[in-house]
Design an enzyme around this catalytic site. Sequence first.
Site, PDB file in Angstrom:
ATOM      1  N   ASN A  49      -3.631  22.013   7.071  1.00 36.04           N
ATOM      2  CA  ASN A  49      -5.048  21.882   7.403  1.00 36.04           C
ATOM      3  C   ASN A  49      -5.817  23.037   6.782  1.00 36.04           C
ATOM      4  O   ASN A  49      -5.332  24.174   6.691  1.00 36.04           O
ATOM      5  CB  ASN A  49      -5.293  21.752   8.909  1.00 36.04           C
ATOM      6  CG  ASN A  49      -4.718  22.877   9.739  1.00 36.04           C
ATOM      7  OD1 ASN A  49      -3.730  23.508   9.372  1.00 36.04           O
ATOM      8  ND2 ASN A  49      -5.330  23.137  10.880  1.00 36.04           N
ATOM      9  N   TYR A  73     -17.821  23.315  10.043  1.00 33.06           N
ATOM     10  CA  TYR A  73     -16.615  22.734  10.654  1.00 33.06           C
ATOM     11  C   TYR A  73     -16.208  21.350  10.134  1.00 33.06           C
ATOM     12  O   TYR A  73     -15.037  21.133   9.842  1.00 33.06           O
ATOM     13  CB  TYR A  73     -16.752  22.668  12.187  1.00 33.06           C
ATOM     14  CG  TYR A  73     -16.810  24.006  12.893  1.00 33.06           C
ATOM     15  CD1 TYR A  73     -16.696  25.220  12.207  1.00 33.06           C
ATOM     16  CD2 TYR A  73     -16.987  24.057  14.269  1.00 33.06           C
ATOM     17  CE1 TYR A  73     -16.769  26.437  12.883  1.00 33.06           C
ATOM     18  CE2 TYR A  73     -17.044  25.268  14.952  1.00 33.06           C
ATOM     19  CZ  TYR A  73     -16.935  26.453  14.248  1.00 33.06           C
ATOM     20  OH  TYR A  73     -16.996  27.652  14.898  1.00 33.06           O
ATOM     21  N   CYS A 127      -7.587  17.771   7.464  1.00 34.76           N
ATOM     22  CA  CYS A 127      -6.291  17.832   8.141  1.00 34.76           C
ATOM     23  C   CYS A 127      -5.140  17.934   7.134  1.00 34.76           C
ATOM     24  O   CYS A 127      -5.278  17.558   5.958  1.00 34.76           O
ATOM     25  CB  CYS A 127      -6.076  16.570   8.974  1.00 34.76           C
ATOM     26  SG  CYS A 127      -7.164  16.401  10.390  1.00 34.76           S
ATOM     27  N   GLU A 165      -2.410  16.137   6.967  1.00 36.27           N
ATOM     28  CA  GLU A 165      -1.920  14.845   6.479  1.00 36.27           C
ATOM     29  C   GLU A 165      -2.753  14.357   5.297  1.00 36.27           C
ATOM     30  O   GLU A 165      -2.231  13.880   4.284  1.00 36.27           O
ATOM     31  CB  GLU A 165      -1.988  13.788   7.594  1.00 36.27           C
ATOM     32  CG  GLU A 165      -1.133  14.101   8.803  1.00 36.27           C
ATOM     33  CD  GLU A 165      -1.865  14.919   9.866  1.00 36.27           C
ATOM     34  OE1 GLU A 165      -2.708  15.765   9.514  1.00 36.27           O
ATOM     35  OE2 GLU A 165      -1.585  14.702  11.061  1.00 36.27           O
TER      36      GLU A 165
HETATM   37  N1  THU Z   1      -5.448  18.736  12.471  1.00 32.10           N
HETATM   38  C1  THU Z   1      -4.614  18.311  11.477  1.00 32.10           C
HETATM   39  O1  THU Z   1      -4.404  18.988  10.473  1.00 32.10           O
HETATM   40  N2  THU Z   1      -4.022  17.104  11.625  1.00 32.10           N
HETATM   41  C2  THU Z   1      -4.208  16.269  12.683  1.00 32.10           C
HETATM   42  O2  THU Z   1      -3.801  15.133  12.636  1.00 32.10           O
HETATM   43  C3  THU Z   1      -4.882  16.777  13.882  1.00 32.10           C
HETATM   44  C4  THU Z   1      -5.731  17.973  13.668  1.00 32.10           C
HETATM   45  C5  THU Z   1      -6.141  20.012  12.300  1.00 32.10           C
HETATM   46  C6  THU Z   1      -7.626  19.888  12.101  1.00 32.10           C
HETATM   47  C7  THU Z   1      -8.105  21.244  12.552  1.00 32.10           C
HETATM   48  O3  THU Z   1      -8.000  22.137  11.451  1.00 32.10           O
HETATM   49  C8  THU Z   1      -7.099  21.664  13.606  1.00 32.10           C
HETATM   50  O4  THU Z   1      -5.971  20.821  13.444  1.00 32.10           O
HETATM   51  C9  THU Z   1      -7.616  21.526  15.034  1.00 32.10           C
HETATM   52  O5  THU Z   1      -8.123  20.275  15.276  1.00 32.10           O
END
Ligand code: THU
Length: 137
Positions: A42, A48, A53, A55
């Site tokens: 991420n 923000y 993310c 994935e």
């Molecule tokens: N996040 C991910 O990288 N993948 C997900 O599927 C859920 C959330 C990240 C986004 C953000 O940087 C942090 O986790 C908190 O939400």
Amino acid sequence: MDYAQLCILADEARSRSYCVYSDFAVGAALLTEEGKVYQGCNIENASYPAGICAERTAFCKAISEGERNFKAIAIAGGPKGSKPDNAYPCGICRQFMNEFVSGDSFDVLIVHEDLSYDQIKFSDILPFSFDPANLNK
Ligand code: THU
């Protein structure tokens, strides 16, 4: 590349997470049908919603390199400085992945603290999905 190794690579990618706002670090390792792995983490932003993310980072890397056939993704997420702790992909990532995977044959691996994992069929985490087929594509 077996799934246990893929989970290790997701945890390794997690160490590169840029999560200065949430302090929630996520790493992903995406395995192609041909056996190649694309890692992602991420990447947050002072604005923000501009963050991405883990994935989707992994998928964007792979898709932009021409990959189209995917076998599995391992996801390791949890508070920064702690071990990974059963983080499931968010709704946006599920929809994003749905564009490129076959629900019955793509596996999602959720990494636990000890790097063991739960293996889930993609169609089980996004049932009744909206697909390219809905648009006749
Ligand atoms: N996040 C991910 O990288 N993948 C997900 O599927 C859920 C959330 C990240 C986004 C953000 O940087 C942090 O986790 C908190 O939400």
